[in-house]
Design a protein around this motif. Structure first.
Motif, PDB file in Angstrom:
ATOM      1  N   MET A 195      45.953  41.449  49.487  1.00  0.00           N
ATOM      2  CA  MET A 195      44.738  41.789  49.171  1.00  0.00           C
ATOM      3  C   MET A 195      45.151  42.249  47.529  1.00  0.00           C
ATOM      4  SD  MET A 195      43.035  42.240  51.567  1.00  0.00           S
ATOM      5  CE  MET A 195      41.657  43.130  50.716  1.00  0.00           C
ATOM      6  N   GLY A 196      46.239  42.105  47.309  1.00  0.00           N
ATOM      7  CA  GLY A 196      46.312  42.344  45.606  1.00  0.00           C
ATOM      8  C   GLY A 196      46.479  43.960  45.349  1.00  0.00           C
ATOM      9  N   ASN A 197      46.110  44.784  46.330  1.00  0.00           N
ATOM     10  CA  ASN A 197      46.328  46.363  45.972  1.00  0.00           C
ATOM     11  C   ASN A 197      47.648  46.760  46.890  1.00  0.00           C
ATOM     12  OD1 ASN A 197      43.834  46.272  45.048  1.00  0.00           O
ATOM     13  ND2 ASN A 197      42.952  46.784  46.968  1.00  0.00           N
ATOM     14  N   GLN A 198      48.429  47.654  46.069  1.00  0.00           N
ATOM     15  CA  GLN A 198      49.643  48.085  46.605  1.00  0.00           C
ATOM     16  C   GLN A 198      49.553  49.721  46.500  1.00  0.00           C
ATOM     17  OE1 GLN A 198      52.727  46.615  44.447  1.00  0.00           O
ATOM     18  NE2 GLN A 198      52.598  44.549  45.518  1.00  0.00           N
ATOM     19  N   GLU A 199      49.756  50.076  48.057  1.00  0.00           N
ATOM     20  CA  GLU A 199      49.738  51.594  47.958  1.00  0.00           C
ATOM     21  C   GLU A 199      51.232  52.034  46.948  1.00  0.00           C
ATOM     22  OE1 GLU A 199      49.147  53.815  51.583  1.00  0.00           O
ATOM     23  OE2 GLU A 199      48.207  51.853  52.329  1.00  0.00           O
ATOM     24  N   PRO A 200      50.829  53.282  46.390  1.00  0.00           N
ATOM     25  CA  PRO A 200      52.022  53.431  45.819  1.00  0.00           C
ATOM     26  C   PRO A 200      53.393  53.749  46.525  1.00  0.00           C
ATOM     27  CG  PRO A 200      50.127  55.194  45.375  1.00  0.00           C
ATOM     28  CD  PRO A 200      49.698  53.948  46.489  1.00  0.00           C
ATOM     29  N   GLN A 228      58.228  54.241  43.371  1.00  0.00           N
ATOM     30  CA  GLN A 228      58.178  54.261  41.975  1.00  0.00           C
ATOM     31  C   GLN A 228      56.831  54.781  41.346  1.00  0.00           C
ATOM     32  OE1 GLN A 228      57.328  51.808  44.015  1.00  0.00           O
ATOM     33  NE2 GLN A 228      55.873  50.316  43.428  1.00  0.00           N
ATOM     34  N   ALA A 229      55.863  55.221  42.255  1.00  0.00           N
ATOM     35  CA  ALA A 229      54.523  55.726  41.964  1.00  0.00           C
ATOM     36  C   ALA A 229      54.890  57.191  41.502  1.00  0.00           C
ATOM     37  CB  ALA A 229      53.638  55.715  43.026  1.00  0.00           C
ATOM     38  N   ARG A 280      56.807  57.689  38.995  1.00  0.00           N
ATOM     39  CA  ARG A 280      57.377  57.926  37.718  1.00  0.00           C
ATOM     40  C   ARG A 280      55.998  58.429  36.798  1.00  0.00           C
ATOM     41  NH1 ARG A 280      54.397  53.319  35.640  1.00  0.00           N
ATOM     42  NH2 ARG A 280      53.542  51.932  37.238  1.00  0.00           N
ATOM     43  N   GLN A 296      46.745  54.641  30.260  1.00  0.00           N
ATOM     44  CA  GLN A 296      46.148  53.235  30.688  1.00  0.00           C
ATOM     45  C   GLN A 296      46.415  53.360  32.370  1.00  0.00           C
ATOM     46  OE1 GLN A 296      44.626  51.151  29.615  1.00  0.00           O
ATOM     47  NE2 GLN A 296      44.332  49.964  31.382  1.00  0.00           N
ATOM     48  N   ASP A 297      47.455  53.891  32.989  1.00  0.00           N
ATOM     49  CA  ASP A 297      47.614  54.043  34.657  1.00  0.00           C
ATOM     50  C   ASP A 297      46.550  54.847  35.120  1.00  0.00           C
ATOM     51  OD1 ASP A 297      49.868  52.074  34.650  1.00  0.00           O
ATOM     52  OD2 ASP A 297      51.305  53.579  34.286  1.00  0.00           O
ATOM     53  N   PHE A 330      43.741  55.529  33.923  1.00  0.00           N
ATOM     54  CA  PHE A 330      42.341  55.072  33.673  1.00  0.00           C
ATOM     55  C   PHE A 330      41.504  54.479  34.816  1.00  0.00           C
ATOM     56  CE2 PHE A 330      39.309  51.645  32.336  1.00  0.00           C
ATOM     57  CZ  PHE A 330      38.286  52.295  31.833  1.00  0.00           C
ATOM     58  N   GLU A 331      40.125  55.089  35.130  1.00  0.00           N
ATOM     59  CA  GLU A 331      39.395  54.599  36.363  1.00  0.00           C
ATOM     60  C   GLU A 331      38.248  54.283  35.725  1.00  0.00           C
ATOM     61  OE1 GLU A 331      39.955  54.297  39.933  1.00  0.00           O
ATOM     62  OE2 GLU A 331      37.887  53.362  39.168  1.00  0.00           O
ATOM     63  N   VAL A 332      37.614  53.112  35.948  1.00  0.00           N
ATOM     64  CA  VAL A 332      36.532  52.470  35.220  1.00  0.00           C
ATOM     65  C   VAL A 332      35.485  53.487  35.877  1.00  0.00           C
ATOM     66  CG1 VAL A 332      36.137  50.722  36.501  1.00  0.00           C
ATOM     67  CG2 VAL A 332      35.393  50.591  34.371  1.00  0.00           C
ATOM     68  N   ARG A 376      37.552  35.900  48.260  1.00  0.00           N
ATOM     69  CA  ARG A 376      37.980  34.852  48.748  1.00  0.00           C
ATOM     70  C   ARG A 376      37.356  34.177  49.905  1.00  0.00           C
ATOM     71  NH1 ARG A 376      42.700  37.890  46.734  1.00  0.00           N
ATOM     72  NH2 ARG A 376      42.706  38.721  48.793  1.00  0.00           N
ATOM     73  N   ARG A 417      36.899  47.386  42.722  1.00  0.00           N
ATOM     74  CA  ARG A 417      38.199  48.049  43.187  1.00  0.00           C
ATOM     75  C   ARG A 417      38.252  49.239  42.372  1.00  0.00           C
ATOM     76  NH1 ARG A 417      42.730  44.551  41.619  1.00  0.00           N
ATOM     77  NH2 ARG A 417      43.729  44.794  43.590  1.00  0.00           N
TER      78      ARG A 417
END
Lengths: 273, 104
Positions: free
Chosen positions: A1-6, A9-10, A12, A17-18, A20-22, B47, B68
């Motif tokens: 899916m391109g998303n990864q649950e933390p 390493q989350a 850190r 920038q990390d 930031f939530e649009v 997709r 997302r």
């Protein structure tokens, strides 16, 4: 899916920038951002940088069988009519746009439409059409020419809502739908060119629907007038869609599906037939 | 004033969800190139039929791009579709899945 649950390493320390939530932007900041020339410039750089006349220079135009070439020329000629309508319409609308945001956004749309016209004319030249503009005049669909005439009457009559509806909802939805369908079956050069244009069209359809949606909330009585414009233009749009899809060889099921897609935006605005 | 879209979307499943902390997601760039670089990770292309939405994703009904978030989405959340400049609200659809509706 391109998303990864933390993962571990989350833990850190996250940078600004990390964090930031649009979707946390205030609405006025969002609108200021997306209607700006700066936003447009950075957006188109992402997908047009390195392209020549809208196409990856590493792609070469294939030689097409005569019948396919002739059909593609007819389709491209009618795309030129639609883009010319949008170019003239969008530039005329700047003068009557109600505020700075809409004026600046429309100026970016004018640039997009001018580019679209240019790249379609260039594609016609690659198909060995000696006089592309003359060919456009010869092959233009009557329904599309009537639509263009009516759109420009609305613009010249300074009817902001009706003109935005005709141009950014009806015409742009039609182009968005047809270009995506055509890109699926097109030769590599035409496909690359169309996919770049579809990315521009997302902004145009979104602008039209959102601008009208806000206006309809403030003045619901406008809905009746827009419904009238829709009824007047519907058959021209659907005839144009049918003619183009026949040239592209789309089957009846695909044609019906694409016809419905065009009507979705009008339905969301409460403008069902 | 209660937002009617928000009110309509509240179900038993949503009430149960409310009691749990939201999942967080680290977003990666998916190659979406239609918005300035800073915003790209918040969007991706659909997709096709084999694709699925994650709990932090909804489809924009206007331009069909996948939106997302760094947080799990829930009914009532507001999200932005930058590629088509739409402001949307997340609702639970009739089939139980999360959907986005345009908030003009």
């Amino acid at each position: 899916m391109g998303n990864q649950e933390p993962g571990p390493q989350a833990n850190r320390t996250l940078s600004e920038q990390d964090h930031f939530e649009v979707h946390d932007l205030a609405p006025e900041v969002f609108y200021e951002q997306v209607h700006s020339f700066e936003f447009w410039f950075q957006a188109v750089q992402g997908y047009l940088s390195g392209k020549v006349y809208g196409v990856d220079p590493n792609l070469s135009a294939p030689s097409l069988p005569d019948l396919d070439r002739d059909r593609l020329i007819t389709v491209l000629c009618n795309y030129c009519v639609g883009e010319t309508a949008a170019l003239e319409g969008a530039s005329g609308l700047i003068a009557i746009a109600p505020n700075r945001h809409t004026k600046i956004f429309l100026s970016t749309q004018v640039v997009d439409e001018g580019r679209h016209l240019e790249v379609f004319l260039h594609r016609l030249r690659l198909l060995d059409v000696a006089d592309p503009e003359g060919e456009v005049e010869r092959r233009a669909s009557r329904s599309l020419l009537l639509f263009k005439r009516r759109l420009l009457e609305l613009v010249n009559g300074k009817d902001w809502e009706a003109a935005i509806f005709a141009q950014n909802v009806i015409l742009e939805s039609l182009e968005f739908t047809v270009f995506q369908s055509h890109a699926r079956e097109a030769d590599p050069v035409t496909r690359d060119l169309l996919l770049g244009i579809v990315k521009d069209e997302r902004r145009h359809i979104g602008f039209g629907e959102n601008e009208l949606g806000r206006r309809l909330q403030l003045a619901p009585h406008i809905r009746a007038r827009l419904g009238q414009v829709k009824r007047e233009l519907d058959h021209l749009v659907l005839d144009t869609l049918e003619e183009t899809l026949l040239e592209l060889g789309a089957d009846p099921v695909e044609r019906e599906k694409l016809g419905r897609a065009y009507l979705e935006a009008a339905a969301r605005l409460g403008l069902e037939t | 004033m209660t937002d009617p879209l928000q009110q309509e979307s509240t179900t038993a499943k949503d009430l149960e969800l409310e009691s749990r902390p939201r999942q967080r997601f680290e977003l990666e760039d998916t190659g979406f190139d239609e918005v300035p670089p800073r915003f790209r990770k918040f969007y991706r292309r659909w997709r096709g039929p084999g694709d699925q939405l994650a709990p932090n994703e909804v489809i924009c009904p206007v331009c069909k791009v996948v939106i997302r978030s760094t947080r799990e989405l829930r009914p009532g959340d507001r999200v932005y579709c930058m590629p088509c400049m739409s402001r949307l609200i997340v609702v639970r659809g009739e089939d139980g899945r999360l959907e986005a509706r345009v908030a003009y």
